[in-house]
Design an enzyme around this catalytic site. Structure first.
Site, mmCIF file in Angstrom:
data_model
loop_
_atom_site.group_PDB
_atom_site.id
_atom_site.type_symbol
_atom_site.label_atom_id
_atom_site.label_comp_id
_atom_site.label_asym_id
_atom_site.label_seq_id
_atom_site.Cartn_x
_atom_site.Cartn_y
_atom_site.Cartn_z
ATOM 1 N N ASP A 1 51.405 -63.946 -8.653
ATOM 2 C CA ASP A 1 52.435 -64.779 -9.253
ATOM 3 C C ASP A 1 52.027 -65.901 -10.135
ATOM 4 O O ASP A 1 52.816 -66.949 -10.330
ATOM 5 C CB ASP A 1 53.359 -65.210 -8.158
ATOM 6 N N GLY B 1 62.729 -48.871 -5.151
ATOM 7 C CA GLY B 1 62.520 -48.323 -6.512
ATOM 8 C C GLY B 1 63.743 -48.510 -7.354
ATOM 9 O O GLY B 1 63.665 -47.823 -8.479
ATOM 10 N N ASN C 1 54.898 -58.269 -14.332
ATOM 11 C CA ASN C 1 55.334 -58.270 -13.063
ATOM 12 C C ASN C 1 56.811 -58.965 -13.025
ATOM 13 O O ASN C 1 57.021 -59.912 -13.798
ATOM 14 C CB ASN C 1 54.358 -58.890 -11.949
ATOM 15 N N ILE D 1 46.118 -55.385 -7.156
ATOM 16 C CA ILE D 1 45.557 -54.792 -8.147
ATOM 17 C C ILE D 1 43.931 -54.980 -8.338
ATOM 18 O O ILE D 1 43.757 -56.470 -8.375
ATOM 19 C CB ILE D 1 46.297 -54.850 -9.474
ATOM 20 N N LEU E 1 53.308 -53.846 -3.809
ATOM 21 C CA LEU E 1 53.099 -54.886 -2.785
ATOM 22 C C LEU E 1 51.382 -55.067 -2.388
ATOM 23 O O LEU E 1 51.181 -55.676 -1.564
ATOM 24 C CB LEU E 1 53.740 -54.442 -1.562
ATOM 25 N N HIS F 1 59.126 -61.266 -10.587
ATOM 26 C CA HIS F 1 59.467 -62.014 -9.202
ATOM 27 C C HIS F 1 60.804 -62.244 -8.975
ATOM 28 O O HIS F 1 61.316 -62.849 -9.920
ATOM 29 C CB HIS F 1 58.493 -63.040 -9.168
ATOM 30 N N GLU G 1 67.805 -58.712 -12.471
ATOM 31 C CA GLU G 1 66.745 -57.719 -12.980
ATOM 32 C C GLU G 1 67.155 -56.443 -13.472
ATOM 33 O O GLU G 1 66.635 -56.090 -14.693
ATOM 34 C CB GLU G 1 66.191 -57.428 -11.539
ATOM 35 N N ASN H 1 64.635 -50.804 -9.642
ATOM 36 C CA ASN H 1 64.155 -51.475 -10.726
ATOM 37 C C ASN H 1 63.500 -50.249 -11.613
ATOM 38 O O ASN H 1 63.538 -50.004 -12.877
ATOM 39 C CB ASN H 1 63.206 -52.563 -10.406
HETATM 40 C C1 GRF Z 1 62.433 -56.836 -6.800
HETATM 41 O O1 GRF Z 1 63.418 -57.868 -6.272
HETATM 42 C C2 GRF Z 1 61.462 -57.330 -7.547
HETATM 43 O O2 GRF Z 1 61.832 -58.550 -8.119
HETATM 44 C C3 GRF Z 1 60.320 -57.446 -6.442
HETATM 45 O O3 GRF Z 1 60.387 -56.474 -5.837
HETATM 46 C C4 GRF Z 1 61.644 -56.075 -5.664
HETATM 47 C C5 GRF Z 1 61.715 -54.498 -5.965
HETATM 48 O O4 GRF Z 1 63.000 -54.024 -5.619
HETATM 49 N N1 GRF Z 1 58.992 -57.514 -7.131
HETATM 50 P P1 GRF Z 1 63.355 -52.417 -5.922
HETATM 51 O O5 GRF Z 1 62.361 -51.798 -5.209
HETATM 52 O O6 GRF Z 1 63.214 -52.401 -7.605
HETATM 53 O O7 GRF Z 1 64.753 -52.261 -5.599
#
Ligand code: GRF
Length: 191
Positions: free
Chosen positions: A145, A12, A102, A88, A85, A104, A174, A14
């Site tokens: 994706d 989490g 999303n 949806i 993961l 990626h 990110e 991000n």
């Molecule tokens: C990120 O690398 C994102 O690109 C992918 O899942 C990861 C999530 O990382 N979809 P975090 O849980 O935000 O650390």
């Protein structure tokens, strides 16, 4: 003021970064986090930042109507997937068509699709001998994706990189781009 819901399954970082970014935005706020694992780090992060966090079970994720109803009840305008993961439901994607994005951790269309998440992505990038990798922000469709790419940023793959060092570089991209690019997408809807 628009309302954002983040879907996440893991650490989490991000999600936390996105929540903090939008605390200062006049355009939108993160009002809800949806997670499929009560032990995930994202639950602690989101609750620590005072964002309502709902744990969903398998039934809620496969039965059409349940998630869409939850979004309507919370007045959600945009959905951000940040390491979610689970698949949806189709009705949900159709109801929020063009408003679900999303991130990626690679340069799509390469290294995407079912099973391509976490370190597996970075391992595949190294195994393919790529000279660069990065992030892709894209719209979500019913195929993993495959939705239209909105934004990409790149970083170099060096000879001594490992999956872990690539993950770190990609995470840095990110953190730098995901919140600001999300805000631009929302602003474009508003103008
Ligand atoms: C990120 O690398 C994102 O690109 C992918 O899942 C990861 C999530 O990382 N979809 P975090 O849980 O935000 O650390």
């Amino acid at each position: 003021m628009k309302s954002i819901c983040i879907f996440a399954s893991g650490t989490g970082t991000n999600a936390g970064n996105m929540i903090r970014h939008f605390q200062y935005s006049p355009l939108a706020k993160v009002v809800l986090v949806v997670c499929n694992n009560e032990k995930a780090g994202v639950v602690t992060i989101a609750r620590g930042l005072s964002v309502k966090t709902v744990i969903v079970n398998n039934d809620e994720l496969v039965n059409e109507g349940i998630l869409t109803g939850m979004m309507k009840n919370h007045g959600i305008d945009f959905i951000v997937l940040a390491g979610f993961l689970r698949k949806i439901p189709g009705d949900f994607i159709r109801a929020y068509n063009g408003k679900i994005i999303n991130i990626h951790p690679a340069l799509l269309p390469k290294f995407g699709g079912k099973g391509m998440y976490g370190l597996k992505v970075h391992e595949a990038v190294l195994a393919a001998g790529e000279k660069e990798t990065g992030i892709s922000i894209h719209y979500v469709t019913e195929q993993y994706d495959e939705g239209k790419i909105i934004f990409q940023a790149k970083c170099a793959v060096e000879k001594d990189d490992t999956p872990q060092t690539l993950e770190k570089k990609v995470h840095e991209l990110e953190y730098r781009y995901f919140p600001v690019e999300t805000e631009k997408i929302i602003a474009a809807y508003e103008s």
